[in-house]
Write a protein that holds these residues in place. Sequence first.
Motif, mmCIF file in Angstrom:
data_model
loop_
_atom_site.group_PDB
_atom_site.id
_atom_site.type_symbol
_atom_site.label_atom_id
_atom_site.label_comp_id
_atom_site.label_asym_id
_atom_site.label_seq_id
_atom_site.Cartn_x
_atom_site.Cartn_y
_atom_site.Cartn_z
ATOM 1 N N ASP A 205 -20.092 -28.421 -19.960
ATOM 2 C CA ASP A 205 -19.230 -27.508 -20.715
ATOM 3 C C ASP A 205 -19.331 -27.761 -22.215
ATOM 4 O OD1 ASP A 205 -18.373 -26.398 -18.362
ATOM 5 O OD2 ASP A 205 -16.464 -27.483 -18.304
ATOM 6 N N LYS A 206 -19.548 -29.019 -22.592
ATOM 7 C CA LYS A 206 -19.570 -29.393 -23.999
ATOM 8 C C LYS A 206 -20.982 -29.375 -24.597
ATOM 9 C CE LYS A 206 -15.461 -32.364 -23.943
ATOM 10 N NZ LYS A 206 -14.791 -31.729 -25.093
ATOM 11 N N ALA A 207 -21.983 -29.127 -23.777
ATOM 12 C CA ALA A 207 -23.372 -29.241 -24.225
ATOM 13 C C ALA A 207 -23.678 -28.359 -25.434
ATOM 14 C CB ALA A 207 -24.324 -28.923 -23.083
ATOM 15 N N SER A 208 -23.285 -27.092 -25.386
ATOM 16 C CA SER A 208 -23.599 -26.182 -26.496
ATOM 17 C C SER A 208 -22.906 -26.639 -27.779
ATOM 18 C CB SER A 208 -23.184 -24.754 -26.145
ATOM 19 O OG SER A 208 -21.794 -24.679 -25.853
ATOM 20 N N GLN A 209 -21.690 -27.160 -27.658
ATOM 21 C CA GLN A 209 -20.951 -27.672 -28.818
ATOM 22 C C GLN A 209 -21.694 -28.859 -29.434
ATOM 23 O OE1 GLN A 209 -16.993 -29.111 -27.826
ATOM 24 N NE2 GLN A 209 -17.028 -30.544 -29.524
ATOM 25 N N TYR A 210 -22.143 -29.785 -28.575
ATOM 26 C CA TYR A 210 -22.850 -30.966 -29.066
ATOM 27 C C TYR A 210 -24.222 -30.605 -29.637
ATOM 28 C CZ TYR A 210 -19.288 -33.841 -26.746
ATOM 29 O OH TYR A 210 -18.113 -34.437 -26.365
ATOM 30 N N GLU A 211 -24.895 -29.679 -29.003
ATOM 31 C CA GLU A 211 -26.207 -29.252 -29.516
ATOM 32 C C GLU A 211 -26.078 -28.640 -30.906
ATOM 33 O OE1 GLU A 211 -27.508 -26.613 -26.479
ATOM 34 O OE2 GLU A 211 -28.020 -28.217 -25.061
ATOM 35 N N MET A 212 -25.033 -27.843 -31.101
ATOM 36 C CA MET A 212 -24.800 -27.252 -32.417
ATOM 37 C C MET A 212 -24.480 -28.339 -33.435
ATOM 38 S SD MET A 212 -24.665 -24.578 -34.325
ATOM 39 C CE MET A 212 -24.691 -23.236 -33.108
ATOM 40 N N LEU A 213 -23.705 -29.326 -33.022
ATOM 41 C CA LEU A 213 -23.345 -30.429 -33.908
ATOM 42 C C LEU A 213 -24.585 -31.170 -34.394
ATOM 43 C CD1 LEU A 213 -21.072 -32.194 -35.142
ATOM 44 C CD2 LEU A 213 -21.080 -33.507 -33.016
ATOM 45 N N MET A 214 -25.551 -31.357 -33.503
ATOM 46 C CA MET A 214 -26.772 -32.076 -33.868
ATOM 47 C C MET A 214 -27.567 -31.345 -34.956
ATOM 48 S SD MET A 214 -26.541 -34.788 -32.033
ATOM 49 C CE MET A 214 -24.748 -34.590 -32.096
ATOM 50 N N THR A 215 -27.466 -30.020 -34.997
ATOM 51 C CA THR A 215 -28.229 -29.248 -35.992
ATOM 52 C C THR A 215 -27.717 -29.478 -37.409
ATOM 53 O OG1 THR A 215 -26.831 -27.262 -35.818
ATOM 54 C CG2 THR A 215 -28.687 -27.445 -34.288
ATOM 55 N N PHE A 216 -26.500 -29.999 -37.549
ATOM 56 C CA PHE A 216 -25.935 -30.237 -38.881
ATOM 57 C C PHE A 216 -26.257 -31.638 -39.402
ATOM 58 C CE2 PHE A 216 -23.089 -26.914 -37.197
ATOM 59 C CZ PHE A 216 -23.218 -25.975 -38.223
ATOM 60 N N LEU A 217 -26.979 -32.425 -38.605
ATOM 61 C CA LEU A 217 -27.333 -33.780 -39.013
ATOM 62 C C LEU A 217 -28.766 -33.836 -39.515
ATOM 63 C CD1 LEU A 217 -25.803 -35.833 -36.032
ATOM 64 C CD2 LEU A 217 -24.726 -35.270 -38.222
ATOM 65 N N THR A 218 -29.023 -34.701 -40.494
ATOM 66 C CA THR A 218 -30.391 -34.928 -40.946
ATOM 67 C C THR A 218 -31.123 -35.753 -39.897
ATOM 68 O OG1 THR A 218 -29.870 -37.001 -42.082
ATOM 69 C CG2 THR A 218 -29.573 -34.945 -43.342
ATOM 70 N N ASP A 219 -32.404 -35.862 -40.057
ATOM 71 C CA ASP A 219 -33.212 -36.615 -39.096
ATOM 72 C C ASP A 219 -32.752 -38.073 -39.023
ATOM 73 O OD1 ASP A 219 -35.564 -36.898 -37.303
ATOM 74 O OD2 ASP A 219 -36.272 -38.236 -38.900
ATOM 75 N N ASN A 220 -32.498 -38.691 -40.177
ATOM 76 C CA ASN A 220 -32.051 -40.087 -40.192
ATOM 77 C C ASN A 220 -30.694 -40.254 -39.523
ATOM 78 O OD1 ASN A 220 -34.321 -41.027 -41.464
ATOM 79 N ND2 ASN A 220 -33.430 -41.089 -43.507
ATOM 80 N N GLN A 221 -29.782 -39.332 -39.789
ATOM 81 C CA GLN A 221 -28.446 -39.401 -39.193
ATOM 82 C C GLN A 221 -28.518 -39.259 -37.670
ATOM 83 O OE1 GLN A 221 -26.418 -36.264 -41.282
ATOM 84 N NE2 GLN A 221 -26.628 -37.300 -43.252
#
Length: 290
Positions: A205-221
């Motif tokens: 249920d939370k997968a799409s939320q977490y996937e979107m969150l990852m797009t806001f992080l830089t590669d190092n983060q």
Amino acid sequence: MGRAIIQERLLDTRQPIEKILNYFSKWRPTASPDPITGIPTISIAIERSNTEYTIKSIFDYLQQSNKEVYVAIDEFQTIVDYPEKGTEALLRSYIQFIHNAHFVFSGSKQHLMYEMFGSPKRPFYQSTAMLTLNPLHEEIYYAFAARFFQAKKGEITEDVFHQLYQQFNGYTWYLQSVLNRLYEYEKKVTDYQQVKEAILTILADKASQYEMLMTFLTDNQLRLLKAIALENIVAQPLSNEFAKKYELPNSSSIKKALDVLKEKDLVYQGQKGYFIYDRFLDLWLKRTFY
């Protein structure tokens, strides 16, 4: 807060509505009955240029009410993000002189709350008695959960609950989420595999939320976040050993990434080291990037 106070006074039939609305006249309040319940509801209009007067009028009203008042403000640490400067000092200057009002400040971000009330540099320093809400004792929590399953002629075994409690270190939010899912779909919970399946449905249920969150992080983060998840807890994130194990950049780059993850509340620093703040996110990262 002003709306809540006016609403509370409106529900007190001993208080003339006109008197209350006149006191807060500069807010341009209007009262009208709820179309379903008939209970008076309030709407107010506050000009941004008038915010300091608005706050003062709230506390003046509490003080002149001559009643013992209890005010509970949840997630109080969010005031540090207000665009206006000096909000903490302004609130403290009013609160300290109201002797008939008692305040409860609660917050889920423990490190920020401790900083606000425990740092000599902050206005609320030593202004309250601090209390940490520890996880419920396992046996008390189990008795609570077991009653719900028993009420529908089912059960959750003590052994299964113990494993669930240990997995999330007794933190209520995560336990309640899993127990709610189990209660919805299961009658008898006697095998921990049932718990694992319930957790998997939550992660899905939370997968799409977490996937979107990852797009806001830089590669190092993102790389650092994955590494912390895989380690469970990291005592020395700037060490060469940790960086080499997960092919991370130099220590200065790691520190910059770590500061951002802490600021975004993705990573929290506990007594033993750094870990993922959201336990479901931690599990999702482990499954996704292992």
